[in-house]
Design an enzyme around this catalytic site. Structure first.
Site, mmCIF file in Angstrom:
data_model
loop_
_atom_site.group_PDB
_atom_site.id
_atom_site.type_symbol
_atom_site.label_atom_id
_atom_site.label_comp_id
_atom_site.label_asym_id
_atom_site.label_seq_id
_atom_site.Cartn_x
_atom_site.Cartn_y
_atom_site.Cartn_z
ATOM 1 C CG ASP A 53 52.774 71.076 64.164
ATOM 2 O OD1 ASP A 53 53.539 70.862 63.214
ATOM 3 O OD2 ASP A 53 51.644 71.577 64.043
ATOM 4 C CB CYS A 110 43.437 67.879 68.852
ATOM 5 S SG CYS A 110 44.601 69.228 68.714
ATOM 6 C CD GLU A 136 50.252 73.263 67.149
ATOM 7 O OE1 GLU A 136 50.075 72.208 66.536
ATOM 8 O OE2 GLU A 136 49.695 74.330 66.831
ATOM 9 C CG HIS A 154 47.995 69.537 57.691
ATOM 10 N ND1 HIS A 154 49.193 70.090 58.061
ATOM 11 C CD2 HIS A 154 47.204 69.545 58.775
ATOM 12 C CE1 HIS A 154 49.113 70.443 59.326
ATOM 13 N NE2 HIS A 154 47.922 70.135 59.788
#
Ligand code: PEP
Ligand code: MG
Length: 579
Positions: free
Chosen positions: A456, A503, A432, A192
């Site tokens: 993920d 996404c 995910e 992230h």
């Protein structure tokens, strides 16, 4: 001149001076003190101890409430260190002997003890070193007046930050602090921290082992975030070459932005919904500038970070409303908080052995319905200000989706009774976790849409930690296992007549566009800077070409084969992008 190789995390070129911040070690300024200053230094130390004690007691209180007494007791050992009289005496003795500021004396005393402890055969003492180290850092931070952030609040000049590691929340503040670029020693491409850098358009290189030692303060460097290169003390020729490259990239970006008002459709008018991911409301202007037709992922957990306490309903409502109003009439997919993993909020999240497999995403929300309900209320209240959709992160099966929907229905009823105006909203589930993808046929009837989170999905299906630079080469989006899971999710969605988006970072990779388009994806949500590239590819082909590419790719046996094939297929339609 020397070129160091790391992992390309966020594109762009930056040139400037290094500022090394070491998360492992706080920078301690050394200062000689006069005899009459000693009592003052002792007082500062006593105050830091009291402050630290309060902080630890506060953590204990919250832990006892949230997780139970036995978790809170872990911190008893920390409190014992603070109460240690002999430590206090040694510090006073050191101050009198060395006439140095208390930070330096304290650091030395504790380090001496830690060294001795780590050498001893006494297992109990050895185990205490982690507690002492933790307390050392807390006291030192308090002495230095630090609030827990490594990157200085105010920078005298724009710099390139070099750190062992940076948290996503630290990265989230960088654009306000004139950071030109950053380099970290650890981390992966879809951490992230890397995603945040891309969103804020800060060039970044991660996973560069030994960066702090190699890149010392004041060095001049060039960071090439697209290639993962860091050039140390570049010669004038190299600087000139990178200046030209910078200008070339700016020109390409300018050209790509001209696609802004054009549709994201193939030559034969097959349309794909192209949207963007955001972490903070401040990113919306960039989303609009890059021509996104909506927000496909709003990572709301960043609202919960860099602060003490949780955001109130009103505060969240205002953030969601502002994003919705700016994007209207385009849709905004608000993902309920995905706390945990590498986005933890201390002291809610105790260190976990496997945080990515731990108390994260919907698991956290279902365990803390009080925090979850506040967020749901804020989203429902904001729903009248635009087109909002909601999705749940990290679901691993149908029951979690059902439970989250039940809570949502209860909250809606409660708000109906209060006569709060609300619009109907679509509810989706992220795909995910492999178990969710494999049972996507069971989940599809429960929701209005799917969104595939490949960041993920890849780490869990291949068992490759997304933030670990040592195994970054094994993190393969084109692995046949990943492609099969994606294929399965798309098939379940379409069999149930619901759309499916993607996404994860894979959605923004132009090399993957033909494959995903051909597999039948309905929406791609990318970081704003990647969006025009993806649109370029979509607009360059017939849908049938993309379908053939996908069919061929699904027959290949290895990631490498798929990757080579996709690059060759892209070269056919957009050779300049392969360069
Ligand atoms: C993903 O996992 O692909 C995703 C989009 O969510 P995040 O990166 O926030 O985990
Ligand atoms: Mg995810």
């Amino acid at each position: 001149m020397n070129t160091l190789k790391g992992i390309a995390a966020a594109p762009g070129i930056a040139m400037g001076k290094i500022l090394a911040v070491d998360s492992e070690e706080l920078l301690v300024p050394k200062r000689t003190i006069a005899e009459n200053e000693i009592p003052l230094e002792v007082l500062r130390f006593e105050e830091a101890l009291i402050h630290t004690r309060h902080q630890i007691l506060e953590i204990q209180k919250r832990l006892a409430q949230d997780l139970g007494q036995e978790h809170a007791e872990i911190f008893n050992a920390h409190l014992l260190v603070l109460e240690d009289q002999s430590l206090r005496e040694e510090i006073i003795h050191g101050l009198k002997k060395d006439h140095l500021n208390v930070e330096v004396v304290f650091n030395e005393v504790v380090r001496r003890h830690l060294k001795a402890f780590s050498r001893t055969n006494d297992e109990y003492l050895r185990e205490r070193t982690a507690d002492i180290e933790d307390v050392r850092k807390r006291i030192l931070r308090n002495l230095l007046g630090k609030t827990g952030d490594q990157v200085p609040q105010v920078l005298k000049e724009p710099v390139i930050i070099v750190a062992h590691d940076l948290s996503p929340s630290e990265t989230a503040q960088m654009h306000k602090r004139h950071v030109l670029a950053f380099v970290t020693e650890i981390g992966g491409r879809t951490s992230h921290t890397a995603i945040m850098a891309k969103s804020l358009e800060i060039p970044a290189v991660v996973g560069l082992a030994g960066a702090i030692e190699l890149l010392q303060k004041g060095h001049q460097v060039i960071v090439d975030g697209s290639k993962g290169d860091v050039i140390l003390d570049p010669d004038p020729e190299t600087i000139e070459r990178y200046r030209l490259e910078q200008r070339r990239q700016q020109e390409i970006n300018r050209q790509l932005l001209q696609l802004k008002h054009l549709a994201a459709e193939t030559l034969d008018h097959h349309h794909v919904h192209l949207s963007s991911n955001i972490e903070l409301p401040e990113e919306v202007p960039s989303v609009i500038a890059h021509g996104a037709a909506g927000i496909g992922l709003y990572r709301t957990e960043f609202l919960y970070m860099n602060r003490s306490g949780f955001p109130t309903e009103e505060e969240q409502y205002r953030a969601y409303r502002s994003v919705l109003e700016q994007m209207a009439p385009n849709p905004v997919v608000i993902r309920t908080m995905d706390l945990g993993g590498d986005k933890f909020i201390s002291p809610m999240h105790l260190p976990e052995m496997n945080p990515f497999m731990g108390w994260r995403g919907i698991r956290f929300s279902l365990a803390r319905p009080d925090i979850f309900r506040t967020q749901l209320r804020a989203i429902l209240r904001a729903s009248v200000h635009g087109k909002v959709k909601m999705m749940f992160p990290l679901v691993s099966g149908v029951e979690e989706v059902q439970r989250a929907k039940e809570i949502l229905a209860e909250v809606r009823q409660e708000m109906d009774r209060e006569s709060v105006p609300m619009a109907p909203i679509e509810v989706g589930a992220m795909m995910e976790v492999p178990s969710a993808a494999i049972t996507s046929d069971l989940i599809a009837p429960e929701v209005d849409f799917f969104s595939i989170g490949t960041n993920d999905l890849i780490q869990y299906s291949l068992a490759v930690d997304r933030v670990n630079e040592k195994i970054a080469h094994l993190y393969e989006p084109t692995h046949p296992a990943v492609l099969r899971l994606i294929e399965q999710v798309i098939a379940s969605a379409h069999a149930n007549k619901i759309p499916v988006a993607m996404c994860g970072e894979m959605a923004g990779e132009p090399t993957m566009t033909l494959l995903l388009l051909g597999m039948g994806i309905d929406e791609l949500s990318t970081s704003p800077v990647q969006l025009p590239l993806v649109k370029r590819v979509i607009r360059a082909v017939e849908y049938s070409y993309a379908k053939t590419v996908a069919e061929q790719a699904m027959k290949l046996k290895s990631s490498k084969e798929v990757e080579t094939f996709l690059l060759a297929s892209l070269r056919q339609v957009a050779p300049d992008l392969v360069e």
